[in-house]
Design an enzyme around this catalytic site. Structure first.
Site, mmCIF file in Angstrom:
data_model
loop_
_atom_site.group_PDB
_atom_site.id
_atom_site.type_symbol
_atom_site.label_atom_id
_atom_site.label_comp_id
_atom_site.label_asym_id
_atom_site.label_seq_id
_atom_site.Cartn_x
_atom_site.Cartn_y
_atom_site.Cartn_z
ATOM 1 C CD GLU A 307 -2.719 -1.147 2.508
ATOM 2 O OE1 GLU A 307 -3.891 -1.488 2.370
ATOM 3 O OE2 GLU A 307 -2.400 -0.891 3.629
HETATM 4 C C1 TNX Z 1 -4.482 -3.892 4.590
HETATM 5 S S1 TNX Z 1 -2.946 -6.207 4.379
HETATM 6 C C2 TNX Z 1 -3.397 -3.828 5.049
HETATM 7 C C3 TNX Z 1 -3.186 -3.214 6.397
HETATM 8 C C4 TNX Z 1 -4.367 -2.796 7.227
HETATM 9 C C5 TNX Z 1 -5.447 -4.249 6.622
HETATM 10 C C6 TNX Z 1 -6.867 -4.060 7.262
HETATM 11 C C7 TNX Z 1 -1.735 -5.415 4.052
HETATM 12 C C8 TNX Z 1 -0.613 -5.849 3.616
HETATM 13 N N1 TNX Z 1 -2.253 -3.841 4.612
HETATM 14 O O1 TNX Z 1 -2.402 -2.046 6.408
HETATM 15 O O2 TNX Z 1 -4.404 -3.034 8.473
HETATM 16 O O3 TNX Z 1 -5.706 -4.093 5.423
HETATM 17 O O4 TNX Z 1 -7.615 -5.087 7.182
#
Ligand code: TNX
Length: 505
Positions: A307
């Site tokens: 992300e």
């Molecule tokens: C996605 S999964 C994220 C996290 C969040 C999560 C909440 C991932 C690698 N990144 O930063 O906490 O969703 O479900």
């Protein structure tokens, strides 16, 4: 049809034998490996069963041995009216045999504790069987982490992945960069206060995990999820990128917009980044990752990579190539989230952690295959199956729903690891990991409420024979076997009504 013994995760083979059960009493003599005997006594004491006594140099009624034969972590367990013998290929295998024994224990109407006559032969499908706990969104103290280790180890998980840094806080003392915890550990989602692990705290966690045959995989999430760094070393962090997603999240969940150098207590993701083209950033990463590596006896060091939504593809690739190179230079194998598969310069052999859906979308499968092409393997964490922070039902008071709505126990169970990412088959899969992100999770009771019983479905995906290859590797069998474990889970302190396995279909 014969009902299988209620063991979760499902063993490779488990058969009831003819003949009477073994009756456990204080007269039972325990022999063999002292640490396995101690592990068994912890279970017996917790459920209130007689704990027996040590055999005097001879083979006891319950004999716990490491005999060096069979696959790593495997064991054989034989119980009949005369006694119980567990033979582990290694200490971990014996420990897992003891966990199985704990699940076989029943208390009859006459008040007697019995082990049914059975023969179990068992070995794990995957070498890496993980749970992840996010201690960044909400901090969770050592005692909570230890409690989660106990719960996971009892289900034959052997990896604890700790998500140690994120926008909301930095949770591990780094001696070479002391400002991280001095300035950036006091906050969390929702203004619930913060906290961090000292080096000694962290060593205690590593040792506690090792005593239960679990390896700790530390994660320092890079180059995004790094807003906390801006509180300690503002010169290393970019200004927050305020995308529509960030503004929408603030609208739905509250919390203000992130501001450089100020604690962030909201739930938005993807707005932060380290300054990727500054050489100082890599001096910082050398310091941080060296200190983390020196606390890490295990082979893996996770450097995030998820992300980075405000970062260009080129900059993201550059940052992940440098970060994974630092990790290999420290003698560790890098692990990243699957997005980093897109980075051409990623270190060879990097492990990719897939967090897309059971049916991949948006090219996430391509990114995941790229790890295999570079000689790495894959850890599967499909979000719409084993993200334990998803609500188990729409009206559940805590948890999130972004992964295709609420995730029932049945959905958590009903997927096959070798069929998630095309081209990533059995031999390319290092293992399975169930993450628990903690935006809505404040304490152990919340952890239990979300993790149980779905954590057991993840354990079965990680340990048990592949779906279709065993008559009891089915949802119907799992539902019954998991439901039978509720009293054992209660005895371990699992607090929640959600432990009523099968209740949350
Ligand atoms: C996605 S999964 C994220 C996290 C969040 C999560 C909440 C991932 C690698 N990144 O930063 O906490 O969703 O479900």
């Amino acid at each position: 049809m014969v009902t299988p013994p209620p063991v979760v995760p499902l063993p490779s083979s488990a058969e009831r034998s003819p003949g009477a059960a073994f009756r456990l009493s204080d007269a039972a003599a325990l022999s063999g490996d002292p640490s396995a005997a101690a592990a068994l006594r912890r279970i017996l004491r917790a459920v209130g069963a007689p704990i027996g006594h040590d055999a005097d140099g001879t083979t006891g009624d319950i004999d716990l041995v490491v005999d060096g034969s069979g696959a790593p972590e495997s064991y054989r367990l034989v119980a009949d009216a005369d006694g119980v013998r567990i033979a582990g290929a290694d200490a971990a295998g014996l420990f897992y045999g003891v966990q199985t024994l704990g699940q076989l224990l029943t208390r009859d109407d006459d008040g007697a504790w019995r082990i049914p006559a059975v023969r179990v032969g068992d070995a794990p499908r995957f070498a890496y069987r993980g749970v992840m706990l996010d201690v960044a969104r909400h901090f969770h103290p050592v005692a909570t982490v230890e409690a989660y280790i106990d719960r996971a180890a009892a289900l034959k998980f052997n990896v604890l992945h700790l998500h140690l840094s994120d926008d909301q806080g930095w949770r591990l003392e780094i001696p070479s960069r002391p400002l991280l915890t001095e300035r950036a550990s006091g906050s969390s989602v929702g203004g619930d206060g913060g906290g961090f692990f000292t080096q000694d705290d962290y060593r205690r966690i590593v040792a506690y995990a090792a005593a239960r045959h679990m390896t700790v995989v530390p994660e320092i999430d890079l180059p995004g999820h790094t807003h906390a760094v801006s509180l300690a070393y503002p010169e290393l962090a970019e200004q927050p990128v305020l995308s529509d997603h960030v503004r929408d999240t603030v609208r739905v969940f509250g919390g203000g917009l992130p501001q450089h150098g100020e604690p962030y207590e909201g739930m938005a993701v993807g707005f932060s980044s380290l300054r990727i083209r500054e050489e100082e950033t890599y001096a910082f990463l050398e310091d941080v990752l060296s200190d983390v590596a020196s606390l890490t006896p295990g082979p893996y060091l996770h450097v995030g990579g998820d992300e980075a939504l405000g970062t260009s593809a080129e900059d993201f690739s550059y940052a992940m190539a440098r970060a994974t190179e630092i990790v290999t230079g420290l003698g560790k194998t890098p692990v990243t989230w699957h997005e980093a598969g897109a980075a051409p310069g990623l270190a060879a052999g990097t492990i990719g952690q897939y967090w897309g859906f059971v049916t991949p979308t948006d090219g996430m499968d391509d990114k995941t295959r790229a790890f295999v092409a570079r000689g790495g393997r894959v850890v599967l964490s499909p979000a719409d199956a084993i993200y334990l922070d998803m609500k188990p039902s729409e009206d559940f008071p805590i948890g999130l729903t972004w992964a295709r709505g609420a995730t029932s126990l049945e959905r958590a169970y009903s997927w096959e690891p070798a069929e998630v990412v095309g081209g990533v088959g059995e031999e390319n899969i290092l293992g399975v990991e169930a993450p628990l992100w903690t935006e809505t999770v404040r304490d152990l009771a919340d952890i239990d409420a979300l993790a149980f019983p779905r954590i057991a479905a993840a354990a079965e995906a990680a340990w048990s024979p592949r779906t279709g290859s065993h008559p009891d590797r089915t949802w119907d069998s799992f539902r019954d076997r998991a439901a039978a474990l509720v009293p054992l889970w209660r005895s371990q302190g699992v607090t929640t009504a959600a432990a009523e396995a099968g209740g949350s279909r």
